[in-house]
Structure formats: structure tokens, C-alpha cells
Design a protein around this motif. Structure first.
Motif, short mmCIF file in Angstrom:
data_model
loop_
_atom_site.label_atom_id
_atom_site.label_comp_id
_atom_site.label_asym_id
_atom_site.label_seq_id
_atom_site.Cartn_x
_atom_site.Cartn_y
_atom_site.Cartn_z
N GLU A 93 -23.88 9.40 52.28
CA GLU A 93 -24.80 9.15 51.18
C GLU A 93 -24.37 7.89 50.41
N ALA A 94 -23.06 7.72 50.25
CA ALA A 94 -22.56 6.50 49.59
C ALA A 94 -22.87 5.26 50.42
N LYS A 95 -22.75 5.39 51.73
CA LYS A 95 -23.08 4.26 52.62
C LYS A 95 -24.53 3.83 52.44
N ASP A 96 -25.43 4.80 52.36
CA ASP A 96 -26.85 4.46 52.19
C ASP A 96 -27.08 3.75 50.86
N LEU A 97 -26.43 4.19 49.81
CA LEU A 97 -26.57 3.54 48.51
C LEU A 97 -26.01 2.12 48.54
N HIS A 152 -25.86 0.11 50.93
CA HIS A 152 -26.71 -0.80 51.71
C HIS A 152 -27.98 -1.20 50.96
N ASP A 153 -28.22 -0.58 49.84
CA ASP A 153 -29.36 -0.94 49.00
C ASP A 153 -28.97 -2.15 48.15
N ARG A 154 -29.56 -3.31 48.44
CA ARG A 154 -29.13 -4.54 47.77
C ARG A 154 -29.53 -4.58 46.30
N THR A 155 -30.39 -3.67 45.86
CA THR A 155 -30.65 -3.57 44.42
C THR A 155 -29.55 -2.79 43.72
N PHE A 156 -28.76 -2.08 44.51
CA PHE A 156 -27.67 -1.26 43.99
C PHE A 156 -26.33 -2.00 44.10
N ASN A 157 -26.20 -2.83 45.12
CA ASN A 157 -24.91 -3.44 45.45
C ASN A 157 -25.13 -4.77 46.16
N THR A 158 -24.57 -5.84 45.61
CA THR A 158 -24.69 -7.16 46.25
C THR A 158 -23.34 -7.67 46.76
N LYS A 181 -19.67 -7.30 49.25
CA LYS A 181 -19.39 -7.08 50.66
C LYS A 181 -19.13 -5.62 50.99
N ALA A 182 -18.93 -4.78 49.96
CA ALA A 182 -18.63 -3.36 50.20
C ALA A 182 -19.84 -2.67 50.82
N ASN A 183 -19.61 -1.98 51.95
CA ASN A 183 -20.70 -1.23 52.56
C ASN A 183 -20.34 0.21 52.88
N SER A 184 -19.15 0.64 52.42
CA SER A 184 -18.76 2.03 52.61
C SER A 184 -17.66 2.40 51.61
N ILE A 185 -17.58 3.69 51.31
CA ILE A 185 -16.41 4.19 50.58
C ILE A 185 -15.42 4.72 51.60
N TRP A 186 -14.15 4.77 51.20
CA TRP A 186 -13.11 5.24 52.11
C TRP A 186 -12.12 6.11 51.32
#
Length: 398
Positions: free
Chosen positions: A196-200, A202-208, A210-215
């Protein structure tokens, strides 16, 4: 007498053919450390107990005199202590990196454990938004600094998640994440949270960024350490850019000094750390100054930058402290917490070189401070957590 304890995180390493068979520590310009070593004791200490992961959390706990095999519960709990989080005894605390992966599948690759060394002003809103969107009665996202954040799992200390082994992301740079995804899949709630965090992200209105996943990794129950002053009879402070050092300080009752502009990188505020150390020593006994730069350069696989980081440690930390304290009775301890070899780009369990310079320390007469000269002395502390006690005994303080 006052004690100055200086840590160049990840400074140790292995010889490289590309460097003529030398290590980055040997090629760095370190006249201050060389002089302290020549006129003091050198040796090596095993800061990572057998069977434990060679992380800065384990190794720095040992350097502060606490046995990691007794007190260490995980990386996350140490950083929670730095933030002063109120935790229940059964909470499970995860370190949470914002990372960049090629794709979040079993054939994915860990591209960047730090998402391009994401700035705090960028990462903090991301984690705050993750909490708004995904936080619930079980999971709480807690923003930290740069790429380093926390995830609190309520009543998780006795859950299946507590036993998961997830690789530290800096250990698998440019390597497969298959093993870790399989581990996440054994815990459906955590698996769902990661995706679910990965999907968020990848939303460029949410995140611009380089991060594309939590770990999530480095999980454990809340940390409890003995009081440093009661244990060693010294009123001490820690100075560092990173939360895990601050957490160890908070948990052991030490003063924790924040320095504006300290960022854990090559361009950190060196003078600010020096000034903070000197001010604290005006009325107190012991200061533990930690520099993250060499480790970050090691993870990056950049030999030239690591040589520069070690050179700056000597010139911008060791040299000005020695000059300012030249008329004082000072005992010096200088070391690293673990190796971060360029070839590995992660931590190893090699015993670390250390030097002691002060009352009671005979001259080693070595010509430089390096992995090789320290090892050739024959002085080996198999339990690295005894280094501080050993040093205090040499200095006539114990």
C-alpha cells in the motif's frame, strides 16, 4: 582529566588493487591520528559479537561499553530512544528506510537504500502522509531524518513479525530483494502495508522524490541500557548527526548534543561538532564525537570520497580538538565502529583498529595509524565492549 572519544564510522576497510594494495585509511592524510598512535597504544577490538549483524547499532553500543549480546534488541528501538518516543513494553519498533528499488517484485533490485540521500524537509512530509493514509491501531509511522524513519507495531513484540529477518537495505545495494519479499510475505498485514505504501509513493502528487518503497527492518522491543555515569563514573555526552548514536546516549542517560548542519555526509558541520565538544568539556568529563561520513562513502563504493572523508575527520575534528585542548590533561580514544570496505559496500565483522593516548599509555612507535599497524601490535580485545573499561584502566581512572 577529560576523555575525548572520536569515532569515524566505517573508517576501516580492505586493501584494494586499484589503490596499489592499500586501504583508504592508509591513503588518507591523517597526521594527527598518526601522531596520537605513535605516542600511545594501538590495537584492535572485536566490536561485533559472534553471530550478530555488523551494524553501527551493535558496534557503537559496544564502543560505549555495553555488551550488545546482553542489551541489543534491534536498530529501531535505539532510534526510538533518540526521538524520546513513549513505548509500551510489548511494542515492536522497526527502522523504516525510504528506499528506491527497481521494482517491488521477487526479481527486483535494491537500487538505493537512501533514495538519493533524501533531505529531511522532503522525507518528513512523505512519512507524515503515510501515517495519515496508512496508520492504524496496529501501525504508526514516525518521521525521523533524511531516509531514516520508524514504524511502531503495537503489541508486536510477541508476533510473527518480531522473528523476521529483513536485510538492512544498505547491505543489499544493487542486489536482489527476493529473500526479503519472501520474508514480508509470511506476515500478511506487514506485506499489505509495504505494498500500500508502494502505491502511494508512486503517486507523483504524493511524492516527487526518488523514494518508491518503504523498507521496515531492524525491529525489536524497547531498549533499556544501564546509566552511563553510574556505570563508568563519567558525566558524558554524545555528538552525532544520526539518531542511533543519539538513541544510545538518551537510553544511557548521557547528554545528547544536537549540532545545526550536522548531516552525516562529507559536507557536515565539522566545526559545529568541535565547538559543541569543547563547550561540553568545560564542565564535564567525557565526550563521544561520531562522524558518519566515511561509512556513507563506503556504502557508495567511492574510494576517493572515503579517503577524503577520513582526511577531513583528521583535519577538521582531530586537529582542532587537539589544538584547543593542548594545555589540558586529555586522554584520547580514536577508532571506528566497524569496517565498511569499498569492495563490499556494506559493514563487515573485522576487528577495528583503535588508539589510546594519554596518561599510562606507553609509546607504540608505529609510523601510522591504520588497520595493519593496529593489528600488528598484537593487542586484541576479543570483547569490543571492554574497550572503554580497558582505556579507563590505562588512563588510571579505574
Amino acid at each position: 582529566m577529560k576523555i575525548v572519544y572520536l569515532i569515524a564510522d566505517g573508517m576501516g576497510g580492505w586493501p584494494l588493487d586499484a589503490l596499489g594494495g592499500k586501504t583508504t585509511m592508509e591513503l588518507a592524510q591523517t597526521p594527527q591520528m598518526d601522531d596520537l598512535a605513535a605516542n600511545g597504544i594501538v590495537g584492535v577490538a572485536q566490536t561485533v559479537p559472534q553471530g550478530m549483524q555488523p551494524g553501527s547499532d551493535v558496534a557503537n553500543m559496544a564502543l560505549l561499553g555495553f555488551d550488545p549480546s546482553v542489551y541489543h534488541t534491534g536498530r529501531g528501538p535505539i532510534e526510538a530512544a533518540a526521538q524520546g518516543l513513549e513505548l509500551a513494553p510489548d511494542d515492536l519498533v522497526w527502522r523504516l528506510n525510504l528506499v528506491s528499488v527497481s521494482k517491488l517484485t521477487i526479481d527486483g533490485i535494491m537500487r538505493d537504500y537512501s533514495s538519493g540521500h533524501i533531505a529531511t524537509e522532503v522525507s518528513r512530509p512523505i512519512v507524515e502522509n503515510l501515517q495519515k493514509k496508512l496508520g492504524n491501531e496496529t501501525y504508526t509511522f514516525c518521521p525521523g531524518i533524511q531516509y531514516r524513519h520508524l514504524l511502531i507495531q503495537k503489541d508486536g513484540a510477541n508476533s510473527d513479525e518480531a522473528a523476521l529477518h529483513i536485510n538492512p537495505p544498505h547491505d543489499i545495494t544493487d542486489k536482489s530483494i527476493k529473500y526479503d519479499l519472501r520474508a514480508f510475505s509470511r506476515c500478511p498485514d506487514l506485506w499489505d502495508l509495504v505494498f500500500e505504501a508502494k502505491d502511494l509513493l508512486h503517486d507523483r502528487t504524493f511524492n516527487t522524490s526518488k523514494a518508491n518503497s518503504i523498507w521496515p527492518w531492524g525491529q525489536g522491543s524497547p531498549l533499556n541500557l544501564p546509566n552511563f555515569e553510574e556505570t563508568f563514573g563519567l558525566k558524558g555526552a554524545v555528538i552525532s548527526a544520526v539518531d542511533l548514536i543519539k538513541g544510545l546516549g538518551h537510553a544511557s542517560g548521557m547528554s545528547v548534543i544536537d549540532v545545526e548542519g550536522a548531516n552525516g555526509l562529507l559536507d557536515t558541520n565539522y566545526q559545529g561538532k568541535v565547538d559543541a565538544a569543547l563547550k561540553f568539556l568545560e564542565e564535564n568529563d567525557f565526550v563521544f564525537v561520531h562522524l558518519e561520513g566515511p561509512d556513507e562513502c563506503g556504502h557508495g563504493g567511492n574510494a576517493a570520497d572515503k579517503i577524503e572523508a577520513i582526511t577531513r575527520f583528521d583535519a577538521k575534528i582531530v586537529a582542532p580538538l587537539r589544538e584547543a585542548l593542548k594545555n589540558e590533561e586529555i586522554a584520547w580514544i580514536v577508532t571506528c565502529d566497524h569496517f565498511t570496505p569499498i569492495a563490499e559496500r556494506t559493514h563487515t565483522t573485522d576487528p577495528v583498529p583503535f588508539l589510546l593516548n594519554g596518561p599510562g599509555c606507553p609509546s607504540s612507535k608505529v609510523d601510522a595509524f591504520s588497520e595493519d599497524t593496529a593489528c600488528s601490535s598484537g593487542l586484541v580485545l576479543n570483547d569490543g565492549y571492554t574497550l572503554l573499561s580497558y582505556a579507563l584502566k590505562q588512563f588510571g581512572l579505574k
